[in-house]
Design an enzyme around this catalytic site. Sequence first.
Site, short mmCIF file in Angstrom:
data_model
loop_
_atom_site.label_atom_id
_atom_site.label_comp_id
_atom_site.label_asym_id
_atom_site.label_seq_id
_atom_site.Cartn_x
_atom_site.Cartn_y
_atom_site.Cartn_z
N ASN A 133 0.75 13.78 4.27
CA ASN A 133 -0.05 12.60 5.17
C ASN A 133 0.73 11.19 5.09
O ASN A 133 0.52 10.49 6.12
CB ASN A 133 -1.37 12.66 4.33
CG ASN A 133 -1.45 12.28 2.99
OD1 ASN A 133 -0.88 13.17 2.09
ND2 ASN A 133 -2.11 11.23 2.53
N GLY B 252 0.81 -1.31 -0.11
CA GLY B 252 0.00 0.10 0.02
C GLY B 252 0.80 1.36 0.07
O GLY B 252 2.08 1.29 -0.16
N CYS C 6 -3.25 10.60 10.34
CA CYS C 6 -2.43 11.91 9.69
C CYS C 6 -3.36 13.20 10.00
O CYS C 6 -2.94 14.23 10.35
CB CYS C 6 -2.65 11.56 8.11
SG CYS C 6 -4.16 11.16 7.46
#
Lengths: 352, 352, 352, 352
Positions: free
Chosen positions: C319, C12, C153
Amino acid sequence: MAYRVAVLGASGYTGGELLRILALHPEAEVVVATSREYAGKPIHFVHFNLRGWYRGLRFSPFSVDAILKKEVDVVFSALPHGVGLEYTKTFYESGLTVVDLSADYRLKDPEAYKRWYGFEHPYPDLLEKAVYGLPELHRDELKGAKLIASPGCNATAAILALAPLVKEGLIDTNRVLVDVKVGSSEGGSKPTRGSHHPERENAIRPYEPRGHRHAAEAEQELSRLAGAPVRVSLVPHAVSAIRGALASGHAWLTREADEKMLLRVYASFYRESPFVRIVYGTPPGYPDPKYVAGSNYADVGFAVEERLGRVTGFAAIDNLVKGAAGQAVQAWNLAAGLPEDTGLRILPLKPA
Amino acid sequence: MAYRVAVLGASGYTGGELLRILALHPEAEVVVATSREYAGKPIHFVHFNLRGWYRGLRFSPFSVDAILKKEVDVVFSALPHGVGLEYTKTFYESGLTVVDLSADYRLKDPEAYKRWYGFEHPYPDLLEKAVYGLPELHRDELKGAKLIASPGCNATAAILALAPLVKEGLIDTNRVLVDVKVGSSEGGSKPTRGSHHPERENAIRPYEPRGHRHAAEAEQELSRLAGAPVRVSLVPHAVSAIRGALASGHAWLTREADEKMLLRVYASFYRESPFVRIVYGTPPGYPDPKYVAGSNYADVGFAVEERLGRVTGFAAIDNLVKGAAGQAVQAWNLAAGLPEDTGLRILPLKPA
Amino acid sequence: MAYRVAVLGASGYTGGELLRILALHPEAEVVVATSREYAGKPIHFVHFNLRGWYRGLRFSPFSVDAILKKEVDVVFSALPHGVGLEYTKTFYESGLTVVDLSADYRLKDPEAYKRWYGFEHPYPDLLEKAVYGLPELHRDELKGAKLIASPGCNATAAILALAPLVKEGLIDTNRVLVDVKVGSSEGGSKPTRGSHHPERENAIRPYEPRGHRHAAEAEQELSRLAGAPVRVSLVPHAVSAIRGALASGHAWLTREADEKMLLRVYASFYRESPFVRIVYGTPPGYPDPKYVAGSNYADVGFAVEERLGRVTGFAAIDNLVKGAAGQAVQAWNLAAGLPEDTGLRILPLKPA
Amino acid sequence: MAYRVAVLGASGYTGGELLRILALHPEAEVVVATSREYAGKPIHFVHFNLRGWYRGLRFSPFSVDAILKKEVDVVFSALPHGVGLEYTKTFYESGLTVVDLSADYRLKDPEAYKRWYGFEHPYPDLLEKAVYGLPELHRDELKGAKLIASPGCNATAAILALAPLVKEGLIDTNRVLVDVKVGSSEGGSKPTRGSHHPERENAIRPYEPRGHRHAAEAEQELSRLAGAPVRVSLVPHAVSAIRGALASGHAWLTREADEKMLLRVYASFYRESPFVRIVYGTPPGYPDPKYVAGSNYADVGFAVEERLGRVTGFAAIDNLVKGAAGQAVQAWNLAAGLPEDTGLRILPLKPA
């Protein structure tokens, strides 16, 4: 006394654009909008831009009988290649006007379907009857046409960029390279790994650089214009925009020609074409799809590198409008005997 | 028998949008388009999108006499704040209808001009006569109006997001924070260091976070609705889009209210307003300016965080259309006794 | 003598960032990178940026035994919330250092998992042992920590924006509204309808505006700082960028404070924090995530609207870095007794 | 014992990238950074990304004496073409190593400066001494070089895309068309009408389509490789990205060649080149500058359309790094006898 219209595959991007344009078309009334996935949902459930419009209409599952029963006059099919072939045949044979936005009737040569699309075309006779729906090349044939094969977006841009040069015999037709840059909507409305925003934004990425199949259309149409075989290598690149395709048709001159002469050639070729605008000598200097987005315009231009005898023809379109839904409506207008720009007096935005 | 229209400051973005809209407005004919910088140039020299339109018109230098001589009926002024004040007064007093897109006539309180704009307003009497051109709040007053103060874009979004909540007395009017996100066209057509593409693209950047002056308009209009002072803190953020403004009007409820109830409140408030669309319960769930771009729509919605009694009203507009040129035409339509949507039946694009 | 590292969920975006950072971390060697979907593929099959790196490594299916057998010292888990809970427990109890980038150990109150995440936390004792991995607030506790809960985040940005104000008791802690703007990578690497490029680009769209669950972390941490309950309403908006989150923490002052005073408060609060940079008084004036992208920096700033006693604290982060992988490495550095910036001396780009 | 470095023209984008890279270069210490416009300001006043770095340094006005007095070892000049010519000569003759990022020393043929740059080159003898700073072609000559002409970005991409094909004599060197797509940073840091965000974003726009002058470099270097004249038509297009250039070098094969064979040709040609990565057969299939942004990598690939004997070589670079500052450092590393990748072990981001 509007024409009753069915839009097949109405939940995709091309379908949505047909609905957007037809919503304000004074001679059309959309009475059927099919979608397998969204059957039963209101139009704005998918096409958020159309919130407040088509209040009486919902997506319906596809059904030949239902469409025939609705006394539809015209079918715009935005179904994928191959999928709608049988149905469009049926509608056509039932006397409806069919405007097919897929590739199903674009190529005259049945063999070409095997080579480029991987299937044997079942109705070669219909290929002969279909009119290639590029009004700039087939305006007269389109009048009264009942089966219209609406061109591919890259093909539209490639052909419009090069047609005047080919027609005048100005270029070496064995060395034609059309480098196309396209926005993300060209890939359709279905999410994929490559269309995922973090992967697609900022991309400058060749796709199908071994030769894109829209070359088949470009070769067919340009060869017809040249009266001899034209070979077109078409290489698209995904760039970072939503709408827009720019074809840069690179070729080499066979005889001396400067830009002044080309200006006459292009202007003359497109004299009767209300949606082609020649961009030359004023800002921004060359066509940019940014300034046609949302409209049916094709901005066309050219440049010559005299040192090398290289010429490039440019055409900028909105791939979903002049490259799809708008051109389909334009062609149908001609077929129906309506003014060519009916429902298409839509101005592009700037900035946008 | 169209109205004869002059557009002042016609080469900027707002001016360009006025030209785009008026090109297809059936009751308007643009006979003057002023521009100091581009006087003598054709319209498409600046507004590339309008290539092929306004063939008989060129930008002209600004001149009161020339405009009066042209027998203009309506003046749309997109001149900067303060710059056109004298001229709009003259036109107004000469009997023309004036739609001023600057801030010059928006505030009723002359003192406010000192505080927010740093100048003493020379014509306080005109401030009283001017109608604040937000049709959703002043539809009746606009009928027959001769001096229209077209609202600021952030103010438009802020007011439309919060008006129903304020009208119903649902929120604490001492703690209202409107966080606005805007595209780059809001900064106008003049290049600056901050608008340079490599610096502006991908930005997420507060600007004037000590309080933006459009708050003055929002406070004026919302206070009028509330019948009591409303304090609005307005904090814009530059984000990466060309068009679009989303106002997120955050506030706290003074009594219990769920979203169902708010749906009734919003729907009822905007019942007569053809350009406000309530977004609730269907995709994309909340307003997004992406889906109104190019059109005069304001998409409006809301959300409640029950745990904290916090409510947010949202309004999404195209800052150049509903936030400027479109709204000006809408207000003028009402003033002229035309249907409110004349020339404004322009559909947004999706995707775009 | 590098630490042997396993990255769980390595295909990911967060996993990819861990691999990018650890590739050049002088004290870490990645010996396991798990991925169900890409097991057997080379790392660059997914992370195109890492072509040429990790030549000896391939994605492997997840297996507790395999990881233990590899004599791993540290596990960075980028598995989704809830999915890795059992495994991280096992690794922790086997003596490995665990840095969990999911929400599984972030909240101290087991009840909160029911409320915000919809599941009953099975190991409330571990919640007590876990250290919230925000070095700016927990630098000392992180030294020697074996179970690190790496912050969300949005929570990271919200907390960094407001912590100094809360610590000094400067704001009304009952009316705190954090309006966050985030790029598309925050949604992860999986394509969805909303992340499809034509739909996501240019968006300005609220998501979870009824209250985002990262508010739970922000409330926990800010309440701890305040020594009293702080209520945080956190409203994210998707904007058009790939990376970046800007938190605009809006609040009202409880006593007079000007920006000069706040500059001292912020500077003092972050004096020991190498990754927090105060942006004040020089261009671009306020934090913008554009200028921290790719790095572990958090740019922090503030603005006061004196007229209304409103203050906004800003924090801009990438983020995926300070909001995820970078912060995880930063926290682990502290846990391992390494200099806090080991492997994190990565400069952001401009322009970018 | 670091080398003492001066960066001339340090406030532009290329200058900023030099500062970013050199900040972490273990063998370099920047002691002078010149800027006329920002003299006296701290580095982060312009380069917001470098906030917290170069604390002891400020921009200084350009002065030959000051630089010589600072005992500088190396000068990186990012001054515009023609502007720095005298100074770089002085520094070179004073024994400093000069890396010139302008075009001033790139062309060997003095006549070419008249044709392509419009000025008579005053120091033709220096043109002979300068080494063209493309390590992939001139690695050996660069060792010990004292005057390095750092290549243009489009030239770099064009050459890297085609060099292996030209070297092997595989293509018709009379018909080479390099269609380049570039991001907005290529235009430099100065705002213009065309770089204004609302005008530049979403653009797909040819620029200098009559032949870009980087073709001169490409012809020079490819002809050298071919041992015969190569004619290159180079047509750039501005597309919507900040960083990145993709060269699509279209040509026609002179003998049969399939992609397998080309893979060997490319791999072999770049065997010694640590910054060239061959992209073939794994996702994303072809080079995309998106995945090299921020780094010194050049991702290189190719495609063959067998039907027409057409081949395209692709090269994707970050125009500011491998196309400018990174390549300059890479070349200097070689000149100074340092490992080629010193200070350049910077990984690109994904997504980005």
